[in-house]
Design a protein around this motif. Structure first.
Motif, PDB file in Angstrom:
ATOM      1  N   GLN A 140      40.651 115.128  77.274  1.00 20.29           N
ATOM      2  CA  GLN A 140      41.615 114.649  76.283  1.00 20.29           C
ATOM      3  C   GLN A 140      41.540 113.135  76.201  1.00 20.29           C
ATOM      4  O   GLN A 140      41.391 112.463  77.226  1.00 20.29           O
ATOM      5  CB  GLN A 140      43.042 115.062  76.671  1.00 20.29           C
ATOM      6  CG  GLN A 140      44.092 114.589  75.686  1.00 20.29           C
ATOM      7  CD  GLN A 140      45.504 114.798  76.197  1.00 20.29           C
ATOM      8  OE1 GLN A 140      45.708 115.472  77.193  1.00 20.29           O
ATOM      9  NE2 GLN A 140      46.473 114.210  75.531  1.00 20.29           N
ATOM     10  N   PHE A 141      41.625 112.588  74.988  1.00 16.39           N
ATOM     11  CA  PHE A 141      41.657 111.132  74.899  1.00 16.39           C
ATOM     12  C   PHE A 141      42.666 110.622  73.875  1.00 16.39           C
ATOM     13  O   PHE A 141      42.667 109.450  73.530  1.00 16.39           O
ATOM     14  CB  PHE A 141      40.259 110.565  74.608  1.00 16.39           C
ATOM     15  CG  PHE A 141      39.703 110.900  73.249  1.00 16.39           C
ATOM     16  CD1 PHE A 141      39.819 110.003  72.206  1.00 16.39           C
ATOM     17  CD2 PHE A 141      39.042 112.091  73.030  1.00 16.39           C
ATOM     18  CE1 PHE A 141      39.291 110.295  70.954  1.00 16.39           C
ATOM     19  CE2 PHE A 141      38.508 112.393  71.786  1.00 16.39           C
ATOM     20  CZ  PHE A 141      38.634 111.497  70.746  1.00 16.39           C
ATOM     21  N   SER A 142      43.554 111.486  73.420  1.00 14.56           N
ATOM     22  CA  SER A 142      44.588 111.053  72.489  1.00 14.56           C
ATOM     23  C   SER A 142      45.717 110.353  73.240  1.00 14.56           C
ATOM     24  O   SER A 142      46.234 110.872  74.231  1.00 14.56           O
ATOM     25  CB  SER A 142      45.157 112.257  71.730  1.00 14.56           C
ATOM     26  OG  SER A 142      46.310 111.885  71.003  1.00 14.56           O
ATOM     27  N   THR A 143      46.086 109.175  72.781  1.00  9.47           N
ATOM     28  CA  THR A 143      47.199 108.433  73.392  1.00  9.47           C
ATOM     29  C   THR A 143      48.337 108.224  72.394  1.00  9.47           C
ATOM     30  O   THR A 143      49.152 107.321  72.557  1.00  9.47           O
ATOM     31  CB  THR A 143      46.708 107.068  73.908  1.00  9.47           C
ATOM     32  OG1 THR A 143      46.115 106.335  72.811  1.00  9.47           O
ATOM     33  CG2 THR A 143      45.681 107.229  75.010  1.00  9.47           C
ATOM     34  N   ASP A 144      48.390 109.059  71.362  1.00 15.25           N
ATOM     35  CA  ASP A 144      49.415 108.904  70.328  1.00 15.25           C
ATOM     36  C   ASP A 144      50.827 108.951  70.916  1.00 15.25           C
ATOM     37  O   ASP A 144      51.701 108.172  70.531  1.00 15.25           O
ATOM     38  CB  ASP A 144      49.266 109.999  69.269  1.00 15.25           C
ATOM     39  CG  ASP A 144      47.999 109.840  68.444  1.00 15.25           C
ATOM     40  OD1 ASP A 144      47.351 108.788  68.570  1.00 15.25           O
ATOM     41  OD2 ASP A 144      47.660 110.762  67.686  1.00 15.25           O
ATOM     42  N   HIS A 145      51.042 109.899  71.834  1.00 20.78           N
ATOM     43  CA  HIS A 145      52.387 110.058  72.396  1.00 20.78           C
ATOM     44  C   HIS A 145      52.783 108.833  73.220  1.00 20.78           C
ATOM     45  O   HIS A 145      53.927 108.374  73.149  1.00 20.78           O
ATOM     46  CB  HIS A 145      52.439 111.316  73.260  1.00 20.78           C
ATOM     47  CG  HIS A 145      53.795 111.611  73.819  1.00 20.78           C
ATOM     48  ND1 HIS A 145      54.864 111.953  73.022  1.00 20.78           N
ATOM     49  CD2 HIS A 145      54.266 111.608  75.103  1.00 20.78           C
ATOM     50  CE1 HIS A 145      55.934 112.155  73.779  1.00 20.78           C
ATOM     51  NE2 HIS A 145      55.599 111.948  75.034  1.00 20.78           N
ATOM     52  N   ALA A 146      51.839 108.306  73.982  1.00 22.54           N
ATOM     53  CA  ALA A 146      52.122 107.116  74.792  1.00 22.54           C
ATOM     54  C   ALA A 146      52.466 105.924  73.902  1.00 22.54           C
ATOM     55  O   ALA A 146      53.400 105.164  74.184  1.00 22.54           O
ATOM     56  CB  ALA A 146      50.926 106.790  75.677  1.00 22.54           C
ATOM     57  N   ILE A 147      51.722 105.777  72.811  1.00 18.43           N
ATOM     58  CA  ILE A 147      51.980 104.670  71.885  1.00 18.43           C
ATOM     59  C   ILE A 147      53.354 104.829  71.237  1.00 18.43           C
ATOM     60  O   ILE A 147      54.127 103.873  71.126  1.00 18.43           O
ATOM     61  CB  ILE A 147      50.880 104.607  70.811  1.00 18.43           C
ATOM     62  CG1 ILE A 147      49.539 104.239  71.456  1.00 18.43           C
ATOM     63  CG2 ILE A 147      51.238 103.603  69.722  1.00 18.43           C
ATOM     64  CD1 ILE A 147      48.352 104.339  70.516  1.00 18.43           C
ATOM     65  N   ALA A 148      53.660 106.065  70.817  1.00 16.92           N
ATOM     66  CA  ALA A 148      54.960 106.319  70.183  1.00 16.92           C
ATOM     67  C   ALA A 148      56.101 106.064  71.163  1.00 16.92           C
ATOM     68  O   ALA A 148      57.159 105.554  70.780  1.00 16.92           O
ATOM     69  CB  ALA A 148      55.012 107.752  69.667  1.00 16.92           C
ATOM     70  N   THR A 149      55.880 106.400  72.435  1.00 14.05           N
ATOM     71  CA  THR A 149      56.920 106.200  73.446  1.00 14.05           C
ATOM     72  C   THR A 149      57.227 104.723  73.639  1.00 14.05           C
ATOM     73  O   THR A 149      58.393 104.326  73.780  1.00 14.05           O
ATOM     74  CB  THR A 149      56.486 106.821  74.786  1.00 14.05           C
ATOM     75  OG1 THR A 149      56.344 108.239  74.620  1.00 14.05           O
ATOM     76  CG2 THR A 149      57.512 106.559  75.872  1.00 14.05           C
TER      77      THR A 149
END
Length: 206
Positions: A140-149
């Motif tokens: 996995q390499f999606s960091t969308d959730h971390a950025i949104a947080t």
């Protein structure tokens, strides 16, 4: 998922005994995917307004778009998974409170749900896999959730948001919640993450 057998040899073939998946176009299982492939179906759609209100977001720019070029260039379609899978996620089944479940990366919630489907497809139950020397390798390499947080206002964050935004949770949640005792790897090597995770799983079996 790979159940380790120390007696296996490097020449022994590896069997895939279970699959699960989730794709755009209401594809919730391998059978759904096969049907879409047989029909050469394009599962793209216009951007759902509940996902992204394109017109509202770009209204101020469109109002200044005298020659209409911006309106022509707007991306109005894509490949979107339905919201059905979120309705199927029962936080209590995974021993999560509603507050913690709400802070978990949506990709990880979907992964947990699909892991249960994978077990079912393979003919295993949650009880049967419990305590086994089963390894988990996730690419996995999606960091969308971390950025949104990080963009959330402090008063809207819970104490769970920090750790639940990290990629390592993709695999560790599975091992923890299902009591799996084999190696555990969350892998990020960009576009080849899934392939490398599969390769590591095969190596672990051998």
């Amino acid at each position: 998922m790979a159940t380790i057998n120390n007696n296996s040899t490097s020449l022994e073939p590896i069997a895939l005994i279970g699959m699960s998946c989730e794709f755009a176009g209401d594809i919730h299982s391998p059978n759904d995917l096969w049907d879409a492939l047989k029909e050469s179906r394009d599962v793209g759609s216009e951007t759902p307004i509940d996902r992204f209100d394109l017109e509202s977001f770009t209204a101020h720019m469109i109002n200044m778009d005298n020659n209409g070029q911006l309106r022509q260039k707007l991306l109005r379609a894509g490949y979107f998974m339905s919201n059905r899978q979120w309705d199927m996620f029962e936080s209590s089944f995974f021993d999560l409170s509603d507050a913690e479940a709400g802070s978990v990366d949506p990709c990880h919630r979907l992964l947990m749900l699909k892991f249960v489907h994978l077990l079912d497809d393979a003919g295993y139950s949650v009880d049967k896999i419990n305590g086994t020397k089963t390894s988990v390798h996730i690419g996995q390499f999606s960091t969308d959730h971390a950025i949104a947080t990080t963009r959330m206002k402090p008063e809207h964050r819970s104490r769970f948001h920090g750790p639940n935004s990290l990629l390592y949770n993709a695999s560790t949640r599975l091992s923890y919640h299902f009591n799996l005792h084999g190696p555990n790897v969350s892998l990020d090597v960009a576009c080849s993450s899934s392939l490398e995770a599969l390769h590591m799983g095969v190596q672990c079996l051998r």
